[in-house]
Design a protein around this motif. Structure first.
Motif, PDB file in Angstrom:
ATOM      1  N   PHE A 117       0.946  -1.003   0.482  1.00 29.08           N
ATOM      2  CA  PHE A 117       0.363  -0.224  -0.164  1.00 29.08           C
ATOM      3  C   PHE A 117       0.541   1.361  -0.062  1.00 29.08           C
ATOM      4  O   PHE A 117       0.578   2.287  -0.631  1.00 29.08           O
ATOM      5  N   TRP A 118       1.727   1.389   1.179  1.00 25.62           N
ATOM      6  CA  TRP A 118       2.875   2.893   1.080  1.00 25.62           C
ATOM      7  C   TRP A 118       3.619   2.529  -0.560  1.00 25.62           C
ATOM      8  O   TRP A 118       3.937   4.364  -0.882  1.00 25.62           O
ATOM      9  N   GLN A 119       4.127   1.923  -1.047  1.00 30.71           N
ATOM     10  CA  GLN A 119       4.733   1.931  -2.233  1.00 30.71           C
ATOM     11  C   GLN A 119       3.702   2.050  -3.281  1.00 30.71           C
ATOM     12  O   GLN A 119       4.123   2.897  -4.334  1.00 30.71           O
ATOM     13  N   ALA A 120       2.250   2.153  -3.148  1.00 34.69           N
ATOM     14  CA  ALA A 120       1.853   1.928  -4.667  1.00 34.69           C
ATOM     15  C   ALA A 120       0.926   3.769  -4.289  1.00 34.69           C
ATOM     16  O   ALA A 120       0.401   4.197  -4.977  1.00 34.69           O
ATOM     17  N   GLN A 121       0.890   4.264  -2.517  1.00 31.45           N
ATOM     18  CA  GLN A 121       0.395   5.354  -2.442  1.00 31.45           C
ATOM     19  C   GLN A 121       1.778   6.826  -1.897  1.00 31.45           C
ATOM     20  O   GLN A 121       1.236   7.045  -1.646  1.00 31.45           O
ATOM     21  N   ARG A 122       2.802   5.938  -2.349  1.00 27.95           N
ATOM     22  CA  ARG A 122       3.542   7.113  -1.902  1.00 27.95           C
ATOM     23  C   ARG A 122       3.346   8.180  -1.778  1.00 27.95           C
ATOM     24  O   ARG A 122       4.168   9.490  -0.764  1.00 27.95           O
ATOM     25  N   SER A 123       2.939   8.470  -3.211  1.00 26.27           N
ATOM     26  CA  SER A 123       2.839   9.967  -3.387  1.00 26.27           C
ATOM     27  C   SER A 123       1.860  10.829  -2.777  1.00 26.27           C
ATOM     28  O   SER A 123       2.074  11.731  -1.555  1.00 26.27           O
ATOM     29  N   ALA A 124       0.599  10.625  -2.939  1.00 26.34           N
ATOM     30  CA  ALA A 124      -0.055  10.615  -1.420  1.00 26.34           C
ATOM     31  C   ALA A 124      -0.130  10.835   0.180  1.00 26.34           C
ATOM     32  O   ALA A 124      -0.155  11.390   1.119  1.00 26.34           O
ATOM     33  N   LEU A 125       0.884   9.629   0.500  1.00 24.43           N
ATOM     34  CA  LEU A 125       0.818   9.188   1.175  1.00 24.43           C
ATOM     35  C   LEU A 125       2.076  10.737   1.866  1.00 24.43           C
ATOM     36  O   LEU A 125       2.359  11.015   2.696  1.00 24.43           O
ATOM     37  N   ALA A 126       3.143  11.186   1.296  1.00 22.51           N
ATOM     38  CA  ALA A 126       4.314  12.510   1.212  1.00 22.51           C
ATOM     39  C   ALA A 126       3.548  13.243   1.508  1.00 22.51           C
ATOM     40  O   ALA A 126       4.294  14.150   2.236  1.00 22.51           O
ATOM     41  N   ARG A 127       2.265  13.222   0.421  1.00 25.58           N
ATOM     42  CA  ARG A 127       1.988  14.557   0.427  1.00 25.58           C
ATOM     43  C   ARG A 127       0.438  15.269   1.239  1.00 25.58           C
ATOM     44  O   ARG A 127       0.746  16.248   2.117  1.00 25.58           O
ATOM     45  N   ALA A 128       0.341  13.841   2.140  1.00 28.92           N
ATOM     46  CA  ALA A 128      -0.473  14.495   3.528  1.00 28.92           C
ATOM     47  C   ALA A 128       0.455  14.544   4.325  1.00 28.92           C
ATOM     48  O   ALA A 128      -0.206  15.335   5.657  1.00 28.92           O
ATOM     49  N   GLU A 129       1.440  13.813   4.629  1.00 27.11           N
ATOM     50  CA  GLU A 129       2.761  14.574   5.528  1.00 27.11           C
ATOM     51  C   GLU A 129       2.742  15.743   5.304  1.00 27.11           C
ATOM     52  O   GLU A 129       2.968  16.438   6.628  1.00 27.11           O
ATOM     53  N   ARG A 130       3.645  16.479   4.262  1.00 23.62           N
ATOM     54  CA  ARG A 130       3.641  17.719   3.998  1.00 23.62           C
ATOM     55  C   ARG A 130       2.444  18.712   5.065  1.00 23.62           C
ATOM     56  O   ARG A 130       2.473  19.420   5.645  1.00 23.62           O
ATOM     57  N   GLU A 131       1.235  18.302   4.009  1.00 23.86           N
ATOM     58  CA  GLU A 131       0.240  19.097   3.709  1.00 23.86           C
ATOM     59  C   GLU A 131      -0.070  19.340   5.881  1.00 23.86           C
ATOM     60  O   GLU A 131      -1.151  20.183   5.985  1.00 23.86           O
ATOM     61  N   TYR A 132      -0.092  18.144   5.705  1.00 24.17           N
ATOM     62  CA  TYR A 132      -1.716  18.081   7.057  1.00 24.17           C
ATOM     63  C   TYR A 132      -0.348  18.147   8.420  1.00 24.17           C
ATOM     64  O   TYR A 132      -1.008  17.493  10.085  1.00 24.17           O
ATOM     65  N   GLY A 133       0.758  17.435   8.326  1.00 23.49           N
ATOM     66  CA  GLY A 133       1.530  17.041   9.288  1.00 23.49           C
ATOM     67  C   GLY A 133       2.280  15.159  10.373  1.00 23.49           C
ATOM     68  O   GLY A 133       2.240  15.553  11.206  1.00 23.49           O
TER      69      GLY A 133
END
Length: 365
Positions: A117-133
């Motif tokens: 899941f993390w590999q497939a969604q790494r871009s969305a996870l990284a952006r969520a971390e940036r935008e929401y902390g």
């Protein structure tokens, strides 16, 4: 959520993000083969109080009366949902076991699924971390515990589950009135959302409590916190992992998540001056400074001793063995707003951490 009893006030759907609710599979088939199968199921069309509730909702929300009566009339009473909402027997409550609970979620198969899941969604996870902390590993932990990354989103028709709990919540439950009111609000949110979005309310599947999608959002949480994270013009928490990722992060940030703060620290006891009862009295609510905990004999580890915010002494029972203890921060408490359980929160944290470690190990190969 596995069962996230989240009672949030309603608000508008985020601008520019039309909501799309779509069931990943038909509930009709799974229920027809399950314990609720009945050649003559009880429909709420036969319950005058349910139809009156629909009329009141139509007037209150300015919704189409006949449409609401028709939908409520199609809702079915589910005996299994009523049974599942009963409080556990006293013996079960007394035998909580963190190690056993943990073993259900921190498994090689779930870690492998989390890694995919993390590999497939790494871009969305990284952006969520940036935008929401909110760290990616926390989001991965929540979705993994809730639905095994979308594989287990629930087999109950949401309309039926919410109607059963709104009109037939178990009377023997110690909080029956409070919970009845809660589920009537959730049913109202669900139907209002369906009417605004054009979704057929008889289609979605979810948990026995009416939670939906990869992150198991209750309807009120969907209304308040769901986001169109991939910008495709619709919100789909059932089939769109990016929307689920952004929505989970938005939910946690909305419940007090502080970027950069640890979730918990180790703790040991000075038995000569330990005052366990007052330390445990606030339960999971962070209440004590590190110095106040130390004064009562609970000694956070070196990092915890330097923590500037409030802490909670969290006790996790281990059946007949000695309990486990941690010092939980406000971020630990934020995770329990998703599901009010310290066992749940620590399982989320440890699953996310295990997946992150697997990802790091894979990167070094």
């Amino acid at each position: 959520m596995v069962m996230a009893m989240l009672s949030m006030a309603a608000c508008a759907i985020p601008a520019g993000a039309a909501t799309a609710l779509k069931s990943a599979a038909s509930c009709q088939a799974s229920q027809a083969s399950g314990t609720d199968a009945d050649p003559a199921p009880l429909l709420y069309a036969a319950r005058p109080e349910a139809l009156q509730w629909a009329d009141d909702l139509a007037a209150r929300r300015d919704l189409e009366r006949q449409w609401l009566r028709q939908i409520i009339g199609q809702a079915r009473f589910l005996p299994s949902v009523q049974r599942l909402m009963q409080p556990p027997p006293a013996a079960d409550r007394a035998s909580k076991n963190w190690h056993l609970y943990r073993s259900r979620f921190i498994t090689p198969a779930r870690i492998r699924a989390g890694l995919r899941f993390w590999q497939a969604q790494r871009s969305a996870l990284a952006r969520a971390e940036r935008e929401y902390g909110v760290p990616a590993e926390i989001i991965v932990g929540i979705i993994g515990v809730e639905t095994l990354y979308g594989q287990q989103q629930g087999r109950w028709r949401v309309l039926d589950a919410l109607a059963t709990l709104a009109f037939d919540f178990p009377a023997a439950h110690p909080r029956a009135q409070e919970r009845t009111e809660f589920f009537r609000r959730e049913l109202e949110q669900f139907l209002s959302l369906a009417q605004r979005s054009g979704m057929a309310p008889t289609e979605p599947c979810g948990s026995y409590a009416g939670a939906m999608g990869l992150g198991q959002f209750m309807p009120s949480s969907w209304v308040r916190y769901a986001v169109d994270f991939d910008g495709n013009g619709r919100i789909d928490l059932f089939n769109d992992p990016a929307d689920a990722i952004g929505s989970v992060a938005h939910y946690l940030r909305g419940h007090g998540w502080t970027p950069g703060m640890a979730t918990h620290f180790g703790v040991h006891f000075d038995t000569a001056r330990l005052q366990l009862a007052p330390l445990l009295a606030p339960d999971i609510l962070p209440t004590f400074s590190a110095a106040e905990m130390q004064a009562q004999g609970a000694m956070p580890d070196a990092a915890g001793a330097q923590h500037a915010g409030p802490l909670a002494l969290v006790e996790l029972q281990n059946g007949g063995a000695a309990p486990s203890y941690i010092a939980g921060t406000e971020n630990f408490y934020a995770i329990t707003r998703y599901n009010r359980s310290s066992y749940y929160a620590l399982a989320v944290i440890e699953l996310g951490r295990a997946v992150a470690m697997a990802r790091a190990a894979q990167a070094t190969r």
